[in-house]
Design a protein around this motif. Sequence first.
Motif, PDB file in Angstrom:
ATOM      1  N   LEU A  55      19.769   0.476  17.240  1.00 16.69           N
ATOM      2  CA  LEU A  55      20.082   1.173  15.837  1.00 16.69           C
ATOM      3  C   LEU A  55      18.997   0.707  14.783  1.00 16.69           C
ATOM      4  CD1 LEU A  55      22.092   2.223  13.691  1.00 16.69           C
ATOM      5  CD2 LEU A  55      23.172   0.117  13.548  1.00 16.69           C
ATOM      6  N   PHE A  56      18.443  -0.541  14.795  1.00 20.30           N
ATOM      7  CA  PHE A  56      17.370  -1.079  14.239  1.00 20.30           C
ATOM      8  C   PHE A  56      15.912  -0.340  14.349  1.00 20.30           C
ATOM      9  CE2 PHE A  56      19.232  -5.276  13.295  1.00 20.30           C
ATOM     10  CZ  PHE A  56      20.293  -4.934  12.395  1.00 20.30           C
ATOM     11  N   ASP A  57      15.831   0.069  15.655  1.00 18.43           N
ATOM     12  CA  ASP A  57      14.674   0.611  16.016  1.00 18.43           C
ATOM     13  C   ASP A  57      14.717   2.166  15.611  1.00 18.43           C
ATOM     14  OD1 ASP A  57      12.290   0.986  17.683  1.00 18.43           O
ATOM     15  OD2 ASP A  57      13.248   2.203  19.070  1.00 18.43           O
ATOM     16  N   ALA A  58      15.794   2.477  15.393  1.00 16.69           N
ATOM     17  CA  ALA A  58      16.112   4.134  15.048  1.00 16.69           C
ATOM     18  C   ALA A  58      15.776   4.230  13.680  1.00 16.69           C
ATOM     19  CB  ALA A  58      17.598   4.653  15.778  1.00 16.69           C
ATOM     20  N   SER A  59      16.147   2.981  13.112  1.00 17.21           N
ATOM     21  CA  SER A  59      16.053   3.316  11.530  1.00 17.21           C
ATOM     22  C   SER A  59      14.541   2.786  10.864  1.00 17.21           C
ATOM     23  CB  SER A  59      17.161   2.330  10.845  1.00 17.21           C
ATOM     24  OG  SER A  59      18.483   2.560  11.568  1.00 17.21           O
ATOM     25  N   LEU A  60      13.765   2.283  11.888  1.00 18.22           N
ATOM     26  CA  LEU A  60      12.495   1.695  11.327  1.00 18.22           C
ATOM     27  C   LEU A  60      11.387   2.440  11.424  1.00 18.22           C
ATOM     28  CD1 LEU A  60      11.812  -1.197  10.218  1.00 18.22           C
ATOM     29  CD2 LEU A  60      11.192  -1.804  12.869  1.00 18.22           C
ATOM     30  N   ALA A  61      10.501   2.619  10.221  1.00 20.89           N
ATOM     31  CA  ALA A  61       9.438   3.615  10.397  1.00 20.89           C
ATOM     32  C   ALA A  61       8.169   2.686  11.344  1.00 20.89           C
ATOM     33  CB  ALA A  61       8.630   3.577   8.962  1.00 20.89           C
ATOM     34  N   VAL A  62       7.669   3.510  11.960  1.00 20.22           N
ATOM     35  CA  VAL A  62       6.379   3.058  12.693  1.00 20.22           C
ATOM     36  C   VAL A  62       5.503   2.204  11.579  1.00 20.22           C
ATOM     37  CG1 VAL A  62       4.133   3.393  14.109  1.00 20.22           C
ATOM     38  CG2 VAL A  62       6.234   4.678  14.252  1.00 20.22           C
ATOM     39  N   LEU A  63       5.135   0.996  12.119  1.00 24.15           N
ATOM     40  CA  LEU A  63       4.361   0.051  11.426  1.00 24.15           C
ATOM     41  C   LEU A  63       5.299  -0.559  10.209  1.00 24.15           C
ATOM     42  CD1 LEU A  63       0.855   1.742  10.702  1.00 24.15           C
ATOM     43  CD2 LEU A  63       1.546   0.281  12.467  1.00 24.15           C
ATOM     44  N   ASN A  87      19.090   5.917   7.359  1.00 22.17           N
ATOM     45  CA  ASN A  87      17.750   6.132   6.546  1.00 22.17           C
ATOM     46  C   ASN A  87      16.999   5.442   7.422  1.00 22.17           C
ATOM     47  OD1 ASN A  87      16.357   6.691   4.296  1.00 22.17           O
ATOM     48  ND2 ASN A  87      17.435   6.083   3.043  1.00 22.17           N
ATOM     49  N   GLU A  88      15.641   5.792   7.172  1.00 21.39           N
ATOM     50  CA  GLU A  88      14.342   5.186   7.642  1.00 21.39           C
ATOM     51  C   GLU A  88      13.839   4.060   6.734  1.00 21.39           C
ATOM     52  OE1 GLU A  88      11.218   7.128  10.366  1.00 21.39           O
ATOM     53  OE2 GLU A  88      10.373   7.034   8.195  1.00 21.39           O
ATOM     54  N   PHE A  89      13.537   2.935   7.101  1.00 20.72           N
ATOM     55  CA  PHE A  89      13.048   1.823   6.333  1.00 20.72           C
ATOM     56  C   PHE A  89      11.693   1.368   6.927  1.00 20.72           C
ATOM     57  CE2 PHE A  89      17.758   1.908   6.487  1.00 20.72           C
ATOM     58  CZ  PHE A  89      17.919   1.954   4.967  1.00 20.72           C
ATOM     59  N   ASP A  90      11.124   0.515   5.956  1.00 16.35           N
ATOM     60  CA  ASP A  90       9.827  -0.148   6.107  1.00 16.35           C
ATOM     61  C   ASP A  90      10.149  -1.673   6.553  1.00 16.35           C
ATOM     62  OD1 ASP A  90       8.510   2.298   5.125  1.00 16.35           O
ATOM     63  OD2 ASP A  90       9.518   1.694   3.325  1.00 16.35           O
ATOM     64  N   PHE A  91      11.223  -1.997   6.181  1.00 15.77           N
ATOM     65  CA  PHE A  91      11.679  -3.465   6.582  1.00 15.77           C
ATOM     66  C   PHE A  91      13.072  -3.637   6.575  1.00 15.77           C
ATOM     67  CE2 PHE A  91      10.458  -8.180   4.638  1.00 15.77           C
ATOM     68  CZ  PHE A  91      10.784  -8.678   6.062  1.00 15.77           C
ATOM     69  N   ILE A  92      13.503  -4.111   7.647  1.00 22.52           N
ATOM     70  CA  ILE A  92      14.674  -4.084   7.902  1.00 22.52           C
ATOM     71  C   ILE A  92      15.071  -5.950   8.361  1.00 22.52           C
ATOM     72  CG2 ILE A  92      16.868  -3.972   9.708  1.00 22.52           C
ATOM     73  CD1 ILE A  92      15.357  -1.312  10.269  1.00 22.52           C
ATOM     74  N   LEU A  93      15.902  -6.491   7.679  1.00 24.04           N
ATOM     75  CA  LEU A  93      16.173  -7.875   7.726  1.00 24.04           C
ATOM     76  C   LEU A  93      17.628  -8.012   8.312  1.00 24.04           C
ATOM     77  CD1 LEU A  93      14.608  -7.583   4.784  1.00 24.04           C
ATOM     78  CD2 LEU A  93      14.557 -10.022   5.099  1.00 24.04           C
ATOM     79  N   THR A 117       0.813  -1.278   0.163  1.00 21.00           N
ATOM     80  CA  THR A 117       0.040  -0.042   0.019  1.00 21.00           C
ATOM     81  C   THR A 117       0.849   1.366  -0.040  1.00 21.00           C
ATOM     82  OG1 THR A 117       0.261  -0.121   2.420  1.00 21.00           O
ATOM     83  CG2 THR A 117      -2.085  -1.184   1.425  1.00 21.00           C
ATOM     84  N   LYS A 118       2.012   1.147   0.117  1.00 21.92           N
ATOM     85  CA  LYS A 118       2.898   2.115   0.375  1.00 21.92           C
ATOM     86  C   LYS A 118       3.618   2.854  -1.026  1.00 21.92           C
ATOM     87  CE  LYS A 118       5.750   2.652   3.938  1.00 21.92           C
ATOM     88  NZ  LYS A 118       5.227   3.284   4.910  1.00 21.92           N
ATOM     89  N   PRO A 119       3.738   3.952  -1.091  1.00 24.55           N
ATOM     90  CA  PRO A 119       3.984   4.700  -2.738  1.00 24.55           C
ATOM     91  C   PRO A 119       5.525   4.162  -2.996  1.00 24.55           C
ATOM     92  CG  PRO A 119       3.923   6.350  -0.946  1.00 24.55           C
ATOM     93  CD  PRO A 119       3.411   5.140  -0.146  1.00 24.55           C
ATOM     94  N   PHE A 120       6.181   3.653  -1.794  1.00 25.95           N
ATOM     95  CA  PHE A 120       7.750   3.694  -1.784  1.00 25.95           C
ATOM     96  C   PHE A 120       8.301   2.745  -0.888  1.00 25.95           C
ATOM     97  CE2 PHE A 120      12.307   4.553  -1.744  1.00 25.95           C
ATOM     98  CZ  PHE A 120      12.567   4.306  -3.170  1.00 25.95           C
ATOM     99  N   ILE A 121       8.916   1.476  -1.174  1.00 22.18           N
ATOM    100  CA  ILE A 121       9.250   0.668  -0.152  1.00 22.18           C
ATOM    101  C   ILE A 121      10.755   0.699   0.077  1.00 22.18           C
ATOM    102  CG2 ILE A 121       8.992  -1.665   0.733  1.00 22.18           C
ATOM    103  CD1 ILE A 121       6.710  -2.271  -1.352  1.00 22.18           C
ATOM    104  N   ARG A 122      11.277   0.868   1.295  1.00 21.61           N
ATOM    105  CA  ARG A 122      12.465   1.067   1.620  1.00 21.61           C
ATOM    106  C   ARG A 122      12.860  -0.319   2.627  1.00 21.61           C
ATOM    107  NH1 ARG A 122      12.030   6.487   2.059  1.00 21.61           N
ATOM    108  NH2 ARG A 122      13.233   7.822   0.735  1.00 21.61           N
TER     109      ARG A 122
END
Lengths: 194, 269
Positions: free
Chosen positions: B228-236, B203-209, B94-99
């Motif tokens: 560090l991941f928490d700081a780089s992860l968008a809410v949801l 950066n801010e990401f939608d999915f971190i693996l 549903t997102k316009p752009f996925i990081r």
Amino acid sequence: MEESKIISNKRVVIIGGSAGSLNAILQILPDLPVFKSFALVIVLHRRGTDDLTLEELITLKAQTEVKLIEDKVQLMHGFIYVAPSNYHLLFEKDDFFALDTSEKVNYSRPSIDVSFESAAEVYGSNLIGILLSGSNTDGTEGLKAIQNAGGIVVIQDPKSAEMPYMPSNAILNTTPDYILSPEEILKFIISIDK
Amino acid sequence: MIEDIELETLINDIYEYYGFDFGSYSRASLKRRVNRLYHLDGFRNFYEFLSKVRNDSDYYKRLIDEITVNVTEMFRDPTFYRIVRTEILPLLATKPFIRLWHAGCSTGEEVYSMAIMLKEAGLLHKSLIYATDINSKVLETAKKGIFPLRMMKEYSENYRDSGGQEDFSSYYIANYGIAKFNDELAQKMVFSQHNLVSDNSFNEFDFILCRNVLIYFDNDLQKRVINLFDASLAVLGFLALGTKETIKYSISTTKYKQLEKEKIWRKVK
């Protein structure tokens, strides 16, 4: 023999096996009463998928509680632990399990040698290593390490093994303290719980 | 077998001479890797080894290559990929752009796996996968998208088990024992060196693996990395770890909701 060094004061029985070893395990575990004075770690060659079939089977068959191994889980007396599929299982000095995804050893991950050698370093003379049925050479180097660290080496009698190659290879290359059938291994494990 | 004190000396020297800090790495695994290299390269005593590491920066690079674990596979743990395919990608769609950020990507097999799934979900065109590792050599391999052909049978089974329905061999060209993955997949990947021990969020990401990296770190370093991941992860957004890893020792789990039994957490606030 090297002077035995004990880093942890935990007592550990570690069982390694490959082809045919599950049968032996299933002859031992159901009749093994709940134990308190050591931890039992089982390292079997298994398919490289992420399923928990082996853990579930052992949980079903054993009287003693099975604890799942994950990162930073601590080894405690009175529990059975099963090496997860697709990881090498190692032991830290403070009794935490360590998992490692590095190259297969003896075509296997988990490799019995890797776990036995690592356990020997931490548990020294408080360690008993038991090698069961199988058709490759994994386990022999590990048993040597256990022996050198002052631990006790037990090998399944190849005559009682579905696949005698692995125990036979270990008997040829180490000086085992005991060569036992699954029924005798059961009695032996019962006898050390005190 | 090298002694514990020797390992600690090596760790100190590497930090002093090259600035890389293995101090928070799990010792059992590190010791085994160092020991393996020491014997592989035929050193007669530990000080010979130590002096080689100190004085020969090419050998230091070899040491980093050999003691960091770079074993990976495509669609490792197919069940995990199946969940990503069925539960996560539809939400990200549903997102316009996925990081996405694949931390500790090694030679990139899992990055290409993700790109294949994004393509099949019709999302690759609006996705960007940042793939990072501390080891620049593995990133070179990852950029090329060239993997051993002999692995393709296993990878194709993993792909199928993960719910893939295409002809897996259509994603690569086989030649002289190698499989070269289609450039289309790599177009949406950005590779760069990043050190989880010392570098910050970028950066801010939608999915971190980050799969099977934390198992090599002690508790303190795990805390640093999860934060560090928490700081780089968008809410949801989603965070995925290896099948035996957890965030529970590192961060307040009220901020995160776990997807049933999977090692995937959604940041809820």
